[in-house]
Design a protein around this motif. Structure first.
Motif, mmCIF file in Angstrom:
data_model
loop_
_atom_site.group_PDB
_atom_site.id
_atom_site.type_symbol
_atom_site.label_atom_id
_atom_site.label_comp_id
_atom_site.label_asym_id
_atom_site.label_seq_id
_atom_site.Cartn_x
_atom_site.Cartn_y
_atom_site.Cartn_z
ATOM 1 N N ALA A 171 22.201 20.287 0.313
ATOM 2 C CA ALA A 171 23.196 19.962 1.325
ATOM 3 C C ALA A 171 24.571 19.941 0.672
ATOM 4 O O ALA A 171 24.743 19.471 -0.443
ATOM 5 N N ARG A 172 25.567 20.486 1.367
ATOM 6 C CA ARG A 172 26.928 20.520 0.828
ATOM 7 C C ARG A 172 27.668 19.212 1.083
ATOM 8 O O ARG A 172 28.655 18.915 0.448
ATOM 9 N N PHE A 173 27.174 18.477 2.050
ATOM 10 C CA PHE A 173 27.817 17.219 2.397
ATOM 11 C C PHE A 173 26.755 16.151 2.535
ATOM 12 O O PHE A 173 25.595 16.423 2.795
ATOM 13 N N THR A 174 27.197 14.933 2.377
ATOM 14 C CA THR A 174 26.340 13.799 2.662
ATOM 15 C C THR A 174 27.181 12.862 3.525
ATOM 16 O O THR A 174 28.394 12.994 3.586
ATOM 17 N N TYR A 175 26.538 11.968 4.178
ATOM 18 C CA TYR A 175 27.238 11.042 5.055
ATOM 19 C C TYR A 175 26.992 9.626 4.555
ATOM 20 O O TYR A 175 25.879 9.282 4.188
ATOM 21 N N ARG A 176 28.052 8.804 4.517
ATOM 22 C CA ARG A 176 27.944 7.429 4.057
ATOM 23 C C ARG A 176 28.119 6.499 5.250
ATOM 24 O O ARG A 176 29.103 6.573 5.966
ATOM 25 N N HIS A 177 27.120 5.642 5.439
ATOM 26 C CA HIS A 177 27.163 4.686 6.545
ATOM 27 C C HIS A 177 28.278 3.686 6.276
ATOM 28 O O HIS A 177 28.381 3.138 5.173
ATOM 29 N N PRO A 178 29.142 3.426 7.280
ATOM 30 C CA PRO A 178 30.298 2.554 7.051
ATOM 31 C C PRO A 178 29.942 1.098 6.759
ATOM 32 O O PRO A 178 30.670 0.417 6.050
ATOM 33 N N LYS A 179 28.815 0.622 7.266
ATOM 34 C CA LYS A 179 28.458 -0.787 7.073
ATOM 35 C C LYS A 179 27.546 -0.987 5.865
ATOM 36 O O LYS A 179 27.748 -1.908 5.082
ATOM 37 N N THR A 180 26.526 -0.130 5.722
ATOM 38 C CA THR A 180 25.524 -0.330 4.675
ATOM 39 C C THR A 180 25.827 0.440 3.397
ATOM 40 O O THR A 180 25.288 0.123 2.345
ATOM 41 N N GLY A 181 26.644 1.511 3.492
ATOM 42 C CA GLY A 181 26.914 2.347 2.327
ATOM 43 C C GLY A 181 25.783 3.318 2.031
ATOM 44 O O GLY A 181 25.830 4.082 1.073
ATOM 45 N N ASP A 182 24.746 3.298 2.861
ATOM 46 C CA ASP A 182 23.598 4.189 2.701
ATOM 47 C C ASP A 182 24.038 5.639 2.885
ATOM 48 O O ASP A 182 24.802 5.952 3.789
ATOM 49 N N GLU A 183 23.568 6.529 2.000
ATOM 50 C CA GLU A 183 23.919 7.944 2.119
ATOM 51 C C GLU A 183 22.750 8.719 2.691
ATOM 52 O O GLU A 183 21.587 8.418 2.432
ATOM 53 N N TRP A 184 23.078 9.779 3.457
ATOM 54 C CA TRP A 184 22.085 10.588 4.149
ATOM 55 C C TRP A 184 22.627 12.003 4.275
ATOM 56 O O TRP A 184 23.802 12.190 4.612
ATOM 57 N N PRO A 185 21.811 13.058 4.014
ATOM 58 C CA PRO A 185 22.311 14.426 4.121
ATOM 59 C C PRO A 185 22.496 14.911 5.555
ATOM 60 O O PRO A 185 23.028 15.990 5.783
ATOM 61 N N GLY A 186 22.065 14.139 6.538
ATOM 62 C CA GLY A 186 22.250 14.530 7.931
ATOM 63 C C GLY A 186 21.222 15.521 8.427
ATOM 64 O O GLY A 186 21.369 16.090 9.502
ATOM 65 N N LYS A 187 20.184 15.745 7.663
ATOM 66 C CA LYS A 187 19.151 16.709 8.045
ATOM 67 C C LYS A 187 17.924 15.965 8.558
ATOM 68 O O LYS A 187 17.645 14.846 8.161
ATOM 69 N N GLY A 188 17.179 16.626 9.431
ATOM 70 C CA GLY A 188 15.950 16.044 9.940
ATOM 71 C C GLY A 188 16.208 15.003 11.013
ATOM 72 O O GLY A 188 17.270 14.961 11.623
ATOM 73 N N GLY A 189 15.227 14.170 11.220
ATOM 74 C CA GLY A 189 15.347 13.126 12.234
ATOM 75 C C GLY A 189 16.375 12.084 11.846
ATOM 76 O O GLY A 189 16.803 12.004 10.699
ATOM 77 N N VAL A 190 16.758 11.264 12.801
ATOM 78 C CA VAL A 190 17.746 10.223 12.559
ATOM 79 C C VAL A 190 17.131 9.194 11.624
ATOM 80 O O VAL A 190 16.091 8.605 11.918
ATOM 81 N N LYS A 191 17.764 8.991 10.485
ATOM 82 C CA LYS A 191 17.263 8.071 9.470
ATOM 83 C C LYS A 191 17.428 6.633 9.943
ATOM 84 O O LYS A 191 18.389 6.293 10.624
ATOM 85 N N ALA A 192 16.486 5.805 9.558
ATOM 86 C CA ALA A 192 16.549 4.387 9.915
ATOM 87 C C ALA A 192 17.864 3.801 9.426
ATOM 88 O O ALA A 192 18.299 4.074 8.313
ATOM 89 N N GLY A 193 18.511 3.021 10.255
ATOM 90 C CA GLY A 193 19.788 2.428 9.905
ATOM 91 C C GLY A 193 20.974 3.186 10.479
ATOM 92 O O GLY A 193 22.092 2.694 10.487
ATOM 93 N N TRP A 194 20.740 4.395 10.959
ATOM 94 C CA TRP A 194 21.823 5.213 11.518
ATOM 95 C C TRP A 194 21.791 5.204 13.050
ATOM 96 O O TRP A 194 22.580 5.890 13.692
ATOM 97 N N GLU A 195 20.895 4.416 13.645
ATOM 98 C CA GLU A 195 20.767 4.389 15.099
ATOM 99 C C GLU A 195 22.027 3.871 15.797
ATOM 100 O O GLU A 195 22.272 4.192 16.949
ATOM 101 N N ASP A 196 22.835 3.070 15.086
ATOM 102 C CA ASP A 196 24.053 2.556 15.706
ATOM 103 C C ASP A 196 25.123 3.643 15.830
ATOM 104 O O ASP A 196 26.049 3.518 16.616
ATOM 105 N N ILE A 197 24.980 4.740 15.089
ATOM 106 C CA ILE A 197 25.940 5.849 15.143
ATOM 107 C C ILE A 197 25.370 7.033 15.917
ATOM 108 O O ILE A 197 26.054 7.666 16.705
#
Length: 125
Positions: free
Chosen positions: A76-102
């Motif tokens: 992945a060329r980019f990753t996404y950082r959750h604003p509250k938890t700081g958890d990183e996710w490549p944005g691929k596949g199903g919605v990762k746990a913890g990202w349901e608020d976004i």
């Protein structure tokens, strides 16, 4: 297929021996079949190489799809950082746990991209 054997009169030791013998015989037959298939494959490879040689194409070396080299993995060329938890996710596949608020589970394509853009972080290579 042979008629099933009546094994009800066999002792436990006899059944164990029979299983061991059958397992060994099966392994021998599997290996023999593998050798047959390897021989068939080798013969077919030689036929194809001969045809390729007639056409002037190279007959040795790996033939990988254009643009790919051995060992190259898609990253992945980019990753996404959750604003509250700081958890990183490549944005691929199903919605990762913890990202349901976004993101909602049904968000795909441009909708997902639009919602994730504020949290996008380039990956340093």
């Amino acid at each position: 297929m042979p008629k099933p054997l009546d094994l009800s009169d066999y002792s436990l030791d006899d059944l164990s021996s029979l299983i061991d013998e059958a397992t060994k015989l099966r392994a021998e037959k599997v290996e023999a079949r593998k050798q047959e298939l390897r021989s068939e494959l080798d013969a077919k490879r030689k036929e194809v190489e001969a045809e390729l040689a007639k056409l002037g194409a190279p007959t040795s070396g790996p033939r990988l799809p254009a643009g790919l080299s051995e060992g190259r993995k898609r990253v992945a060329r980019f990753t996404y950082r959750h604003p509250k938890t700081g958890d990183e996710w490549p944005g691929k596949g199903g919605v990762k746990a913890g990202w349901e608020d976004i993101l909602d589970k049904g968000d795909v394509g441009d909708v997902r991209k639009e919602k994730l853009t504020p949290y996008r972080k380039a990956i340093e290579r």
